[in-house]
Design a protein around this motif. Structure first.
Motif, short mmCIF file in Angstrom:
data_model
loop_
_atom_site.label_atom_id
_atom_site.label_comp_id
_atom_site.label_asym_id
_atom_site.label_seq_id
_atom_site.Cartn_x
_atom_site.Cartn_y
_atom_site.Cartn_z
N HIS A 1 0.82 -1.20 0.00
CA HIS A 1 0.00 0.00 0.00
C HIS A 1 0.86 1.26 0.00
O HIS A 1 2.00 1.24 0.49
N ALA A 2 0.32 2.34 -0.52
CA ALA A 2 1.00 3.63 -0.42
C ALA A 2 0.89 4.12 1.02
O ALA A 2 -0.18 4.02 1.64
N PRO A 3 1.96 4.67 1.59
CA PRO A 3 1.90 5.19 2.96
C PRO A 3 1.03 6.44 3.09
O PRO A 3 0.87 6.95 4.20
N PHE A 4 0.47 6.93 1.99
CA PHE A 4 -0.45 8.06 2.02
C PHE A 4 -1.90 7.60 2.12
O PHE A 4 -2.82 8.41 2.07
N ASP A 5 -2.11 6.31 2.27
CA ASP A 5 -3.44 5.70 2.29
C ASP A 5 -4.25 6.18 3.50
O ASP A 5 -3.73 6.28 4.61
N ARG A 6 -5.54 6.46 3.28
CA ARG A 6 -6.40 6.95 4.35
C ARG A 6 -6.89 5.82 5.27
O ARG A 6 -7.42 6.09 6.35
N HIS A 7 -6.77 4.58 4.85
CA HIS A 7 -7.20 3.44 5.66
C HIS A 7 -6.08 3.11 6.65
O HIS A 7 -4.95 2.82 6.25
N ALA A 8 -6.39 3.15 7.96
CA ALA A 8 -5.35 2.99 8.98
C ALA A 8 -4.62 1.66 8.87
O ALA A 8 -3.40 1.59 9.10
N THR A 9 -5.33 0.59 8.53
CA THR A 9 -4.68 -0.72 8.41
C THR A 9 -3.79 -0.77 7.19
O THR A 9 -2.71 -1.37 7.22
N HIS A 10 -4.22 -0.15 6.10
CA HIS A 10 -3.37 -0.08 4.90
C HIS A 10 -2.08 0.67 5.21
O HIS A 10 -0.98 0.26 4.81
N LEU A 11 -2.22 1.81 5.90
CA LEU A 11 -1.04 2.59 6.27
C LEU A 11 -0.08 1.76 7.12
O LEU A 11 1.14 1.78 6.91
N THR B 1 11.38 2.87 -3.21
CA THR B 1 12.71 2.29 -3.16
C THR B 1 13.69 3.10 -2.30
O THR B 1 14.48 2.50 -1.55
N PRO B 2 13.66 4.43 -2.36
CA PRO B 2 14.61 5.19 -1.52
C PRO B 2 14.43 4.95 -0.02
O PRO B 2 15.40 5.12 0.74
N THR B 3 13.25 4.54 0.42
CA THR B 3 13.03 4.32 1.86
C THR B 3 13.75 3.08 2.36
O THR B 3 13.84 2.87 3.58
N MET B 4 14.28 2.24 1.46
CA MET B 4 15.02 1.06 1.89
C MET B 4 16.45 1.40 2.30
O MET B 4 17.13 0.57 2.90
N ASP C 1 15.53 8.46 6.49
CA ASP C 1 14.40 8.32 7.39
C ASP C 1 13.13 8.22 6.54
O ASP C 1 12.80 9.16 5.80
N PRO C 2 12.42 7.08 6.59
CA PRO C 2 11.26 6.90 5.70
C PRO C 2 10.20 7.99 5.84
O PRO C 2 9.65 8.45 4.83
N VAL C 3 9.91 8.40 7.07
CA VAL C 3 8.87 9.42 7.26
C VAL C 3 9.32 10.75 6.66
O VAL C 3 8.54 11.44 5.97
N ASP C 4 10.57 11.13 6.88
CA ASP C 4 11.08 12.37 6.29
C ASP C 4 11.02 12.31 4.77
O ASP C 4 10.66 13.30 4.10
N TRP C 5 11.36 11.15 4.20
CA TRP C 5 11.34 11.01 2.75
C TRP C 5 9.91 11.16 2.22
O TRP C 5 9.66 11.84 1.22
N LEU C 6 8.94 10.53 2.90
CA LEU C 6 7.55 10.62 2.48
C LEU C 6 7.03 12.05 2.58
O LEU C 6 6.30 12.52 1.70
#
Length: 291
Positions: A149-159, A259-262, A267-272
């Protein structure tokens, strides 16, 4: 159809649920897991069919490619009405497993892993066992590409599944990580993502795409028309991708390239958040002449 004892047992010890590892179209599960080239990781039964159809189609079409589908939750909390209004949670779990297996057979998935976690367990940011379980599956299969899932997803479980997938990949040795990690549309659209981070995946076999979604009658007849909504979004993506050219594909699924978050130094959150900032910069640039 055969079930794997080794991976399934390892996963059961991690997540504490009745994990299923299947070869939907038959064959040796161990051999098929090892042959995996592409892996989809979805939160619920039917999420793979919403997100990964382009890759499923490609793996069916091209020699040497094999798709492994991973479903993280048991689907017990899905809304229901109509013919499914009185279905109990345990009955819904069993029904959604049947539907997911039928979709995997139709899509000719090489393997299917159903972890059977509760959604609340997946969303528990401090105690969820999901990153460890996903790392176990990814390490076992060594896919070259992982979709979630995309980390921008509005569904909490998907996120939660998206972030757990990123954590899982980062926990592996560099040489065991996939070459590419994508976050796909589900409870969000990704046409706003700047072009440098956005990936378009064409869907050509519209009959297969429709069939994969129609399998999930427990959702459609219960009042969630994922079949219509998903195809509508994909067709909109294909048409609105370029205002100055005719449509190039019948349907398109969009993803953000994670891919860059790997990278351990990122920092994945900063990248997003940087992706969001990129969208703001694009808007500011377009509006600047109108100030």
């Amino acid at each position: 159809m055969s079930a794997d004892g080794g991976l399934a047992e390892r996963l059961r010890r991690i997540v504490g649920t009745e994990v299923q590892v299947e070869a939907p179209c038959g064959g040796s599960v161990d051999e098929l897991l090892a042959a995996t080239t592409h892996m989809g990781i979805g939160a619920h039964p039917d999420d793979l069919e919403i997100m990964c159809t382009a890759v499923v189609e490609r793996c069916r079409r091209e020699e040497g490619l094999a798709f492994c589908g991973v479903v993280c939750t048991d689907g017990a909390s899905s809304p229901r009405s109509g013919p499914y209004a009185e279905v109990t949670d345990p009955e819904m779990v069993a029904l959604r497993r049947e539907e997911q297996l039928a979709a995997a057979q139709l899509g000719e998935y090489s393997t299917l892993v159903m972890l059977g976690c509760a959604s609340a367990t997946v969303r528990d940011t401090t105690r969820t066992p999901l990153p460890e379980a996903l790392a176990c599956v990814i390490e076992c299969c060594s896919p070259r590409e992982v979709l979630t899932h995309a980390p921008f997803d509005r569904h909490a479980t998907h996120l939660a599944v998206a972030m757990c997938t990123i954590r899982a990949v980062r926990s592996l040795p560099r040489e065991r990580r996939p070459a590419r990690l994508l976050g796909c549309e589900a409870w969000c659209s990704l046409d706003w993502v700047p072009s440098g981070a956005r990936v378009a995946m064409p869907v050509y076999d519209e009959r297969l795409a429709a069939g994969l979604l129609e399998v999930f009658d427990s959702q459609i007849s219960a009042g969630k028309r994922y079949d219509l909504a998903t195809v509508g979004r994909r067709r909109a993506n294909a048409t609105f991708s370029d205002p100055y050219s005719t449509d190039q594909h019948p349907q398109v699924t969009l993803a953000v390239d994670l891919t860059p978050t790997m990278d351990d130094d990122v920092d994945p959150v900063d990248w997003l958040l940087g992706v969001v900032d990129g969208f703001r910069s694009n808007v500011e640039e377009a509006l600047a002449p109108w100030r």
